[in-house]
Design an enzyme around this catalytic site. Structure first.
Site, PDB file in Angstrom:
ATOM      1  N   VAL A   1      -1.797  -1.690 -16.934  1.00  0.00           N
ATOM      2  CA  VAL A   1      -2.601  -1.273 -15.777  1.00  0.00           C
ATOM      3  C   VAL A   1      -3.564  -0.149 -16.162  1.00  0.00           C
ATOM      4  O   VAL A   1      -4.775  -0.223 -15.903  1.00  0.00           O
ATOM      5  CB  VAL A   1      -1.686  -0.834 -14.606  1.00  0.00           C
TER       6      VAL A   1
ATOM      7  N   THR B   1       3.391   0.864  -8.914  1.00  0.00           N
ATOM      8  CA  THR B   1       4.079   0.276  -7.751  1.00  0.00           C
ATOM      9  C   THR B   1       5.246   1.182  -7.369  1.00  0.00           C
ATOM     10  O   THR B   1       6.156   1.399  -8.180  1.00  0.00           O
ATOM     11  CB  THR B   1       4.589  -1.132  -8.111  1.00  0.00           C
TER      12      THR B   1
ATOM     13  N   PHE C   1       0.783 -20.625  -7.243  1.00  0.00           N
ATOM     14  CA  PHE C   1       2.203 -20.225  -7.291  1.00  0.00           C
ATOM     15  C   PHE C   1       3.123 -21.332  -6.778  1.00  0.00           C
ATOM     16  O   PHE C   1       4.154 -21.067  -6.177  1.00  0.00           O
ATOM     17  CB  PHE C   1       2.423 -18.895  -6.552  1.00  0.00           C
ATOM     18  N   LEU C   2       2.707 -22.571  -7.009  1.00  0.00           N
ATOM     19  CA  LEU C   2       3.549 -23.711  -6.647  1.00  0.00           C
ATOM     20  C   LEU C   2       3.869 -24.523  -7.898  1.00  0.00           C
ATOM     21  O   LEU C   2       4.066 -25.732  -7.816  1.00  0.00           O
ATOM     22  CB  LEU C   2       2.829 -24.603  -5.623  1.00  0.00           C
TER      23      LEU C   2
ATOM     24  N   CYS D   1       6.773  -7.233 -13.295  1.00  0.00           N
ATOM     25  CA  CYS D   1       6.568  -6.932 -11.868  1.00  0.00           C
ATOM     26  C   CYS D   1       7.520  -7.676 -10.926  1.00  0.00           C
ATOM     27  O   CYS D   1       8.329  -7.046 -10.254  1.00  0.00           O
ATOM     28  CB  CYS D   1       5.127  -7.220 -11.484  1.00  0.00           C
TER      29      CYS D   1
ATOM     30  N   LYS E   1       4.759 -15.398 -19.839  1.00  0.00           N
ATOM     31  CA  LYS E   1       3.739 -16.372 -19.412  1.00  0.00           C
ATOM     32  C   LYS E   1       2.670 -16.407 -20.493  1.00  0.00           C
ATOM     33  O   LYS E   1       2.624 -15.523 -21.363  1.00  0.00           O
ATOM     34  CB  LYS E   1       3.160 -16.018 -18.047  1.00  0.00           C
TER      35      LYS E   1
END
Ligand SMILES: NC(=O)c1ccc[n+]([C@@H]2O[C@H](COP(=O)([O-])OP(=O)(O)OC[C@H]3O[C@@H](n4cnc5c(N)ncnc54)[C@H](O)[C@@H]3O)[C@@H](O)[C@H]2O)c1
Length: 448
Positions: free
Chosen positions: A11, A119, A247-248, A258, A318
């Site tokens: 970040v 966060t 996101f499916l 996260c 990922k």
């Protein structure tokens, strides 16, 4: 305006470089001296597409330091981007954040806005306000703003330059104006709200996405039993604008720095307030099971992995990142090793980081072909484009027992149909897969 970034991870570094890209001069500070030395030498400590080019283009506007007094003394705006990892009980560990904010309060010599990009649980901004008022000299005035970050690793530069929205949790119109002035080059939608709502927006957004992933994964698990194809189900669902198609993608669950920690932190916060979040608990539980789905599928073929050679394609959580945090590889590979398998791995970016955890226990390969050669089982854990683009007949050509368990649905089901290997994925059955083939492999296994 003097801008300082605290923490140069995914970040902080991306934010600093993108702010330099839109014309700001940015000082970046980190307690990790090795990381700062690399950045001073123009070596990227993390992999993120486009980061190095943008860094090199703007390096005249970027300064990297390890001296905290220098970092804080003269800043107008300090962006806090330190980690907020998970504690054992699931709550967020705010130690790094508190340390950083205390130092700002101690060393700032002029009025300063402290912007929290990390966060953090709802109410943290209020706690930080107490901390600065205790630590600071009364001549200096601080404002705490919440400005949670929504970038995704792998597309972090794009996401920052084209932010879907910028959330500003502020207590005054002046702070709102200063932050809008800073972010002006990003051309985005602002949501201006109070600090607690801003903090909640971040958790509510991340946890909703985690929930969506766990939902499609549960549907996929049911598809496995019923013979439906989850890819088609997701396409059919995604055309509904109320649902959306992102996101499916069914698979072996979410990882990364996260979703796992943010679901647990929100669940912890809810329990702490006697307000159970049943949906989030379900998302967490589904994900834990999903991560080892391939091992469960593999047990159908091999009771034990002892003496078998297992090829693992993909290590990172990922594609597009070198990040291993909460990656399924870290759950699957220990099970294989404990069970006595010989493990060979390939990943285009993540192997150097993996070697820090497993320097000698597994074999690191230079190509997909080298990894699958003579393997008895292949597990696909990350959907790297190189895997999706490979010639699928290579599995039967190179493997000793061609059993391929694809945790990321990398291949079109048509492409593997009728091929001379066993292929299982998540929520998609290969119709017509030869049962003779399965029979052969069982026989080989018994004979071997
Ligand atoms: N990684 C993501 O995709 C992402 C996306 C959105 C939000 N976030 C949130 O942003 C925060 C940072 O995440 P990250 O992935 O960049 O973390 P990271 O672990 O990659 O980087 C954190 C950096 O902060 C430094 N640091 C720690 N304490 C410090 C201190 N007192 N002073 C200066 N530097 C200090 C560390 O050395 C490290 O370099 C977290 O709260 C995370 O939840 C992350």
């Amino acid at each position: 305006m003097k801008l300082t970034i605290i923490g140069t991870g995914y970040v902080g570094l991306v934010t600093g470089v993108c702010l330099a890209e839109i014309g700001h001069v940015v000082t970046c500070y980190d307690i990790d001296h090795i990381r700062i030395k690399k950045l001073q030498d123009c070596i990227m400590p993390i992999f993120e597409p486009g980061l190095e080019d943008m860094f090199n283009k703007n390096k005249e506007h970027l300064r990297f330091i390890t001296d905290h007094k220098e970092a804080y003394s003269n800043s107008d705006v300090v962006f806090i981007c330190v980690g907020t990892p998970e504690k054992k009980d699931g709550s967020a560990n705010l130690k790094y954040l508190f340390d950083a904010v205390q130092q700002v309060a101690e060393y700032a010599q002029k009025d300063c806005i402290i912007v929290i990009k990390s966060t953090v649980p709802v109410g943290t901004g209020d706690k930080l306000e107490e901390i600065v008022s205790l630590k600071s000299n009364s001549m200096v005035h601080f404002e705490i703003a919440s400005n949670p970050e929504f970038l995704s690793q792998g597309t972090a530069i794009y996401d920052t330059m084209n932010a879907s929205r910028i959330i500003l949790g502020v207590k005054s119109f002046e702070v709102e104006q200063v932050l809008k002035q800073i972010y002006d080059g990003f051309g985005q939608k602002y949501v201006v709200t109070d600090r607690r709502s801003a903090e909640m927006i971040k958790y509510a957004s991340n946890d909703f996405l985690a929930l969506k992933i766990s939902y499609i994964n549960e549907i996929a698990n049911l598809c496995d039993f019923t013979g439906a194809n989850v890819d088609d189900v997701a396409i059919g669902m995604g055309y509904d604008p109320r649902i959306g198609n992102r996101f499916l993608k069914a698979g072996i669950g979410y990882g990364g720095s996260c979703f796992p920690k943010d679901t647990k932190a929100l669940h912890w916060l809810a329990s702490f307030n006697d307000c159970e979040l049943k949906t989030i608990k379900a998302a967490i539980d589904v994900n834990e099971n999903q991560k080892i789905k391939l091992i469960k599928k593999a047990r159908k073929y091999y009771e034990s992995f002892r003496g078998l050679t297992v090829a693992v394609l993909g290590l990172t959580f990922k594609p597009g990142t070198d990040d291993l945090r909460e990656a399924p590889s870290l759950q699957n590979i220990p099970i294989l090793l404990e069970d006595g398998a010989k493990v060979k791995v390939w990943d285009p970016i993540g192997m150097d980081n993996f070697k820090k955890i497993y320097p000698n226990e597994i074999r690191y390969c230079n190509s997909i072909e080298e990894t699958i050669k003579d393997a008895d089982l292949c597990l696909i854990l990350t959907e790297w484009s190189e895997i999706a683009a490979m010639e699928v007949s290579n599995f039967s050509l190179f493997m000793r027992n061609a059993i391929v368990l694809d945790g990321r649905n990398c291949f079109d089901i048509q492409a593997v149909m009728g091929k001379n290997f066993i292929y299982e994925s998540i929520g998609r059955k290969v119709v017509g897969q030869s049962s003779d083939l399965e029979e052969n492999i069982f026989n080989n296994e018994k004979a071997g």
